[in-house]
Design an enzyme around this catalytic site. Structure first.
Site, PDB file in Angstrom:
ATOM      1  N   CYS A 272      -1.807 -40.461 -17.130  1.00 21.64           N
ATOM      2  CA  CYS A 272      -0.346 -40.555 -16.992  1.00 21.64           C
ATOM      3  C   CYS A 272       0.269 -41.620 -17.891  1.00 21.64           C
ATOM      4  O   CYS A 272       1.194 -41.354 -18.645  1.00 21.64           O
ATOM      5  CB  CYS A 272       0.059 -40.762 -15.538  1.00 21.64           C
ATOM      6  SG  CYS A 272      -0.317 -42.367 -14.857  1.00 21.64           S
ATOM      7  N   HIS A 320       1.583 -44.415 -10.738  1.00 22.52           N
ATOM      8  CA  HIS A 320       1.760 -43.211 -11.559  1.00 22.52           C
ATOM      9  C   HIS A 320       3.059 -43.349 -12.339  1.00 22.52           C
ATOM     10  O   HIS A 320       4.010 -43.985 -11.885  1.00 22.52           O
ATOM     11  CB  HIS A 320       1.793 -41.959 -10.687  1.00 22.52           C
ATOM     12  CG  HIS A 320       1.795 -40.695 -11.502  1.00 22.52           C
ATOM     13  ND1 HIS A 320       0.672 -40.224 -12.141  1.00 22.52           N
ATOM     14  CD2 HIS A 320       2.788 -39.829 -11.817  1.00 22.52           C
ATOM     15  CE1 HIS A 320       0.969 -39.115 -12.795  1.00 22.52           C
ATOM     16  NE2 HIS A 320       2.248 -38.861 -12.616  1.00 22.52           N
ATOM     17  N   HIS A 332       4.854 -35.300 -17.229  1.00 26.70           N
ATOM     18  CA  HIS A 332       3.810 -36.257 -16.867  1.00 26.70           C
ATOM     19  C   HIS A 332       2.453 -35.579 -16.913  1.00 26.70           C
ATOM     20  O   HIS A 332       2.344 -34.352 -16.962  1.00 26.70           O
ATOM     21  CB  HIS A 332       4.062 -36.853 -15.476  1.00 26.70           C
ATOM     22  CG  HIS A 332       3.916 -35.869 -14.353  1.00 26.70           C
ATOM     23  ND1 HIS A 332       3.241 -36.154 -13.187  1.00 26.70           N
ATOM     24  CD2 HIS A 332       4.355 -34.585 -14.211  1.00 26.70           C
ATOM     25  CE1 HIS A 332       3.286 -35.102 -12.372  1.00 26.70           C
ATOM     26  NE2 HIS A 332       3.951 -34.144 -12.964  1.00 26.70           N
TER      27      HIS A 332
END
Length: 356
Positions: A272, A320, A332
């Site tokens: 990510c 994240h 993402h």
């Protein structure tokens, strides 16, 4: 979205988590395949349906937990890796400095050796006797004074260089010790990562054991976008905050469909924070490696003021990160097995929005 995360906040130890998760997996698997021996196979009013529903719920919860653990493990791995690389550079610089200091000391020793040799060849006479035997006492005194001054300067310089060398050696030793600790930490994170990968594989096996419809329902939960590979096109996207943000958005969108890869920051695979770091690098902007650090790589703004190119971090620990692209969507890298894609910005609790 397994990537950059801080260490898990869970109160359970790793071994305890493994035990609990393994027990949960075993229970879920058993629920999928087991039924009472006395059950009537034609009795549709039995408890089989509730048991199946419970198994699906348990499997979903377990997979979600494992995804979060994987992200946090990857975040710790990336952080340790980044620190190790930085420290290796520091150790290299320290060694170069020490080598230059040693060269200076060697040159100084050579000069002092030359003076000593000259004195030896002169017979090493006592200064008073040499003065008596000198044909030109005034010249001798002048040369002797000069030699004394040179000798004093050489000794002082050598002493300083030796002190500097000791200091550099100490710094180098300390850096080496720290680097060793970081490498051991990195190895520990890698071991943890392998453990989580095993758990993810276990969860995938449980998901694959579910009926196709239920498995697809899980994969297409309302918390995720239904069409993940197509850019959002309805509604005002909003203008990027800057030309570099615009370039970063274009880069992130080009990465859609690329695989999620542990610890990778492109161009063929991403985790990510690796995706957001790579995307902004294409715009000439250097971002930190981890999602926690990226959270503070710019000015934080309210979610309702998000513009394309803003970084959106999730969960309280910012474990994240994705890139806002407008129309309530982010791009993402979700988690192992899921490619880079579009998802709703509210797919999980938002920790912050950062404008780079």
């Amino acid at each position: 979205m397994a990537t950059h995360r801080r260490p898990s906040q869970s109160g359970l130890t790793q071994s305890a988590r493994v035990t609990v998760l393994s027990a949960a997996a075993a229970t879920a698997a058993a629920a999928l395949v087991a039924s009472p021996a006395s059950a009537d196979p034609h009795d549709t009013s039995s408890a089989a349906a509730p048991a199946s529903s419970a198994a699906v719920t348990a499997t979903r919860a377990r997979v979600d937990r494992l995804f979060e653990q994987a992200e946090r493990a990857t975040e710790r791995f990336n952080r340790a890796d980044e620190r190790a690389d930085r420290l290796r550079e520091e150790v290299g610089r320290a060694r170069d400095t020490a080598a230059r200091g040693q060269e200076r000391i060697n040159r100084m020793r050579g000069a002092l050796g030359a003076v000593a040799g000259a004195q030896y060849r002169a017979g090493g006479l006592d200064p008073a006797l040499a003065l008596l035997l000198s044909a030109n006492p005034d010249s001798y005194l002048s040369q002797a004074a000069a030699l004394d001054r040179v000798g004093a300067r050489q000794v002082s310089a050598l002493s300083e260089l030796k002190a500097a060398q000791r200091k550099l050696a100490q710094q180098r030793a300390e850096a080496s010790v720290t680097l060793g600790e970081l490498e051991r930490s990195r190895a520990a994170v890698a071991r943890h990562k392998r453990t989580v990968e095993g758990k993810l594989a276990e969860a995938r096996r449980l998901l694959n054991s579910l009926p196709t419809q239920e498995r697809e329902e899980f994969e297409g939960r309302s918390s995720r976008s239904g069409d993940r590979g197509v850019a959002p096109s309805s509604g005002p996207a909003g203008a990027p905050a800057s030309s570099r943000a615009s370039a970063a958005v274009l880069a992130a969108q080009r990465a859609v469909g690329k695989p999620y890869v542990w610890g990778a920051n492109g161009p063929s695979g991403f985790d990510c924070s690796g995706l957001t770091q790579w995307s902004y690098a294409q715009a000439g902007v250097s971002l930190p490696r981890t999602s926690q650090a990226q959270r503070y790589a710019g000015r934080q703004v309210p979610l309702d003021q998000a513009q394309p190119g803003d970084l959106v971090t999730y969960r309280d620990d910012a474990s994240h990160v994705g890139m806002y692209v407008g129309n309530g969507q982010v791009v993402h890298a979700p988690y192992p097995g899921a490619p880079v894609r579009y998802d709703p910005v509210g797919m999980m609790p938002v920790a912050s929005v950062t404008r780079v």
